[in-house]
Write a protein that holds these residues in place. Structure first.
Motif, PDB file in Angstrom:
ATOM      1  N   GLU A   1       8.222   9.075  -1.133  1.00 13.89           N
ATOM      2  CA  GLU A   1       9.534   8.564  -0.720  1.00 13.89           C
ATOM      3  C   GLU A   1       9.847   7.215  -1.354  1.00 13.89           C
ATOM      4  O   GLU A   1      11.012   6.841  -1.477  1.00 13.89           O
ATOM      5  CB  GLU A   1       9.575   8.427   0.803  1.00 13.89           C
ATOM      6  N   PHE A   2       8.825   6.482  -1.739  1.00 13.85           N
ATOM      7  CA  PHE A   2       9.015   5.143  -2.265  1.00 13.85           C
ATOM      8  C   PHE A   2       9.301   5.144  -3.769  1.00 13.85           C
ATOM      9  O   PHE A   2      10.124   4.361  -4.254  1.00 13.85           O
ATOM     10  CB  PHE A   2       7.764   4.296  -1.983  1.00 13.85           C
TER      11      PHE A   2
ATOM     12  N   PRO B   1      12.016   3.393   2.061  1.00 16.16           N
ATOM     13  CA  PRO B   1      13.479   3.264   2.073  1.00 16.16           C
ATOM     14  C   PRO B   1      14.182   4.508   2.624  1.00 16.16           C
ATOM     15  O   PRO B   1      15.227   4.391   3.272  1.00 16.16           O
ATOM     16  CB  PRO B   1      13.827   3.025   0.604  1.00 16.16           C
ATOM     17  N   ARG B   2      13.620   5.680   2.404  1.00 18.89           N
ATOM     18  CA  ARG B   2      14.275   6.895   2.926  1.00 18.89           C
ATOM     19  C   ARG B   2      14.171   6.966   4.438  1.00 18.89           C
ATOM     20  O   ARG B   2      15.072   7.444   5.110  1.00 18.89           O
ATOM     21  CB  ARG B   2      13.689   8.142   2.261  1.00 18.89           C
TER      22      ARG B   2
ATOM     23  N   LEU C   1       6.796  -2.143  -7.711  1.00 17.64           N
ATOM     24  CA  LEU C   1       6.651  -0.706  -7.490  1.00 17.64           C
ATOM     25  C   LEU C   1       5.185  -0.293  -7.571  1.00 17.64           C
ATOM     26  O   LEU C   1       4.668   0.391  -6.684  1.00 17.64           O
ATOM     27  CB  LEU C   1       7.477   0.058  -8.522  1.00 17.64           C
ATOM     28  N   TYR C   2       4.511  -0.705  -8.641  1.00 20.33           N
ATOM     29  CA  TYR C   2       3.130  -0.299  -8.841  1.00 20.33           C
ATOM     30  C   TYR C   2       2.211  -0.860  -7.754  1.00 20.33           C
ATOM     31  O   TYR C   2       1.320  -0.160  -7.267  1.00 20.33           O
ATOM     32  CB  TYR C   2       2.632  -0.740 -10.224  1.00 20.33           C
TER      33      TYR C   2
ATOM     34  N   ILE D   1      12.999  -1.722  -6.486  1.00 23.12           N
ATOM     35  CA  ILE D   1      12.173  -0.692  -7.113  1.00 23.12           C
ATOM     36  C   ILE D   1      12.725  -0.272  -8.466  1.00 23.12           C
ATOM     37  O   ILE D   1      12.005  -0.196  -9.462  1.00 23.12           O
ATOM     38  CB  ILE D   1      12.071   0.555  -6.203  1.00 23.12           C
ATOM     39  N   ASP D   2      14.046   0.001  -8.512  1.00 21.10           N
ATOM     40  CA  ASP D   2      14.589   0.688  -9.697  1.00 21.10           C
ATOM     41  C   ASP D   2      15.942   0.172 -10.168  1.00 21.10           C
ATOM     42  O   ASP D   2      16.595   0.811 -10.990  1.00 21.10           O
ATOM     43  CB  ASP D   2      14.703   2.191  -9.385  1.00 21.10           C
ATOM     44  N   GLY D   3      16.401  -0.957  -9.643  1.00 21.78           N
ATOM     45  CA  GLY D   3      17.671  -1.508 -10.095  1.00 21.78           C
ATOM     46  C   GLY D   3      18.849  -1.018  -9.271  1.00 21.78           C
ATOM     47  O   GLY D   3      18.781   0.007  -8.581  1.00 21.78           O
TER      48      GLY D   3
END
Length: 469
Positions: free
Chosen positions: A134-135, A213-214, A17-18, A232-234
């Protein structure tokens, strides 16, 4: 959980992500560097090409024309072809501009490549924060988008330092006629060409990052979007994001006309006014005309230039305040405190000039206070807010409108500040900036909703609920 999520194999990675957000933020670095590097080249280019005042002004301002064109087409392109490909286009434009300016054989070619650089600035200034917004996951979106503003401020400071270094070390490289010309006799070429290094890094890194992704969801590519969201977030958070997106129904055929309907009227006003007000508060007047303002306060030229570097460093340092607090304290508190502090600082600076209190550190101290207030509020939070408030289907085109508003404000300040300093004096110039800054407090209080921790879909739904009630 939907099939796309059941079939995903990636696992959550904070480092991923970072790194992706940092790559996108490089667009801000190039924006800041390209905008500020021009300050060290003006007198050199004027001398080498024997420029008239009109030609000198055109050299400085031609990039702005490129910016306007860049913003104009970037929104529609990013909605149609994706955020990533448009970022790649901006990197190519930056790289072409830097190399072209360095090797220009005439003033006409120099202007052409400055226009190309302006196109890159316009594209990056819109698409980079859009891509990050968006990410990034909802709980970190403010921090991630603020990285864009941090990169921008670092780009400005490094442009100042690189200009100073190259000016002080002319003649170090002289092994060929071309290198001697670039690094010695016409060192402005090296100043402008140095931007090719970060532009090349930006371009290469963009081939390693995924699409937003959006945007993928808008194109019906749910599996690809799910893979990215899980990474990104699980899986659990990804499931919530996709379900929230699906709850909106079929929005793939959105039109920019929607933004002008009563439902999104508040979002439109915020998107147009907040970026505009962030420029007419005078931030670029202080950054670009800092030495002249400090000279009017009694500083010598060397001290004034040193003060400008200090201004740049304070801008960087206080951007970190936004990075670490915008997702904790929220957008509205930072805007209210920062804008309020900026208005007070501008009023005091005007008063100091009016009463002739120009000796000692006071002028510089309150200019730095103004910069600090801007750096943790208007600067980064403006990009955070405009990246959140627009509907998914037209976010690219809507952000292009918001960014165009910013560049109009930038243009007005750039054109009018020298006239105000000469005709009205420093005191009234700063009081006018304070007056122009003040409406942002009312805008924040009355119109801007608190968006920390909310998904983009939830924010979009907020406007519909607000209109119904």
């Amino acid at each position: 959980m939907n099939d796309a999520l059941n079939n995903t194999s990636p696992t959550k990675s904070s480092m991923y992500l970072y790194l992706v957000c940092l790559v996108a933020a490089l667009g801000g670095f190039l924006f800041g560097f390209d905008t500020a590097v021009i300050s060290g080249t003006i007198s050199l280019v004027k001398s080498d090409f024997n420029l008239s005042p009109v030609s000198e002004g055109w050299f400085v301002s031609c990039a702005l024309l490129g910016c306007i064109f860049g913003v104009s087409f970037s929104g529609k392109l990013s909605d149609r072809y994706g955020r990533r490909i448009v970022l790649i286009i901006s990197a190519v434009l930056f790289l072409t501009s830097a190399i072209g300016c360095m090797l220009s054989v005439s003033f006409t070619f120099l202007i052409v490549f400055r226009l190309v650089g302006g196109l890159g600035i316009g594209v990056a200034s819109m698409v980079s924060p859009l891509y990050i917004s968006e990410f990034a996951p909802s709980r970190l979106r403010g921090m991630m988008v603020s990285l864009y503003q941090l990169a921008l401020t670092i780009g400005i400071v490094l442009a100042y330092f690189s200009n100073a270094y190259l000016a002080d070390h002319t003649g170090v490289i002289h092994n060929t006629e071309v290198m001697t010309r670039i690094f010695s006799t016409e060192v402005w070429r090296a100043m402008l060409g140095l931007g090719a290094l970060p532009a090349g890094v930006f371009l290469l890194c963009l081939f390693l990052v995924p699409e937003s992704p959006r945007w993928l969801l808008l194109q019906g590519q749910e599996r690809k979007a799910a893979d990215i969201l899980v990474k990104i977030d699980g899986a659990e958070a990804a499931g919530r994001e996709i379900q929230a997106f699906k709850a909106q129904g079929d929005i793939r055929k959105g039109s920019i006309i929607e933004l002008f309907t009563p439902v999104y009227r508040k979002a439109l006003w915020i998107g147009l006014l907040l970026p505009f007000l962030s420029q007419v508060c005078g931030i670029n007047a202080v950054i670009y005309y800092g030495p002249r303002i400090l000279e009017q306060a009694g500083f010598t030229l060397n001290n004034a230039l040193g003060g400008q570097v200090t201004i740049g460093l304070v801008n960087v340092v206080f951007t970190f305040v936004a990075i670490f607090t915008v997702d904790k304290w929220g957008r509205r508190p930072l805007l209210m405190v920062g804008i309020g502090g900026a208005v007070v600082s501008l009023l005091i600076i005007g008063a100091l000039f009016a009463f002739g209190i120009t000796s000692g550190p006071w002028i510089l101290l309150f200019i730095l206070a103004f910069i600090a207030c801007f750096a943790f509020s208007f600067g980064p939070v403006c990009w955070v807010v405009v990246g959140e408030i627009f509907p998914n289907a037209i976010r690219g085109e809507a952000m292009a409108l918001a960014t165009l508003s910013l560049w109009i404000g930038n243009f007005l300040v750039g054109q009018l500040t020298p006239l105000m300093l000469a005709g009205l004096g420093s005191s009234w110039t700063f009081w006018i900036f304070a007056l122009c800054c003040s409406p942002a407090l009312l805008l924040t209080w009355k119109l801007i909703p608190e968006t920390k921790g909310r998904t983009l879909e939830d924010i979009e739904a907020h406007w519909k609920k607000d209109y119904e009630h």
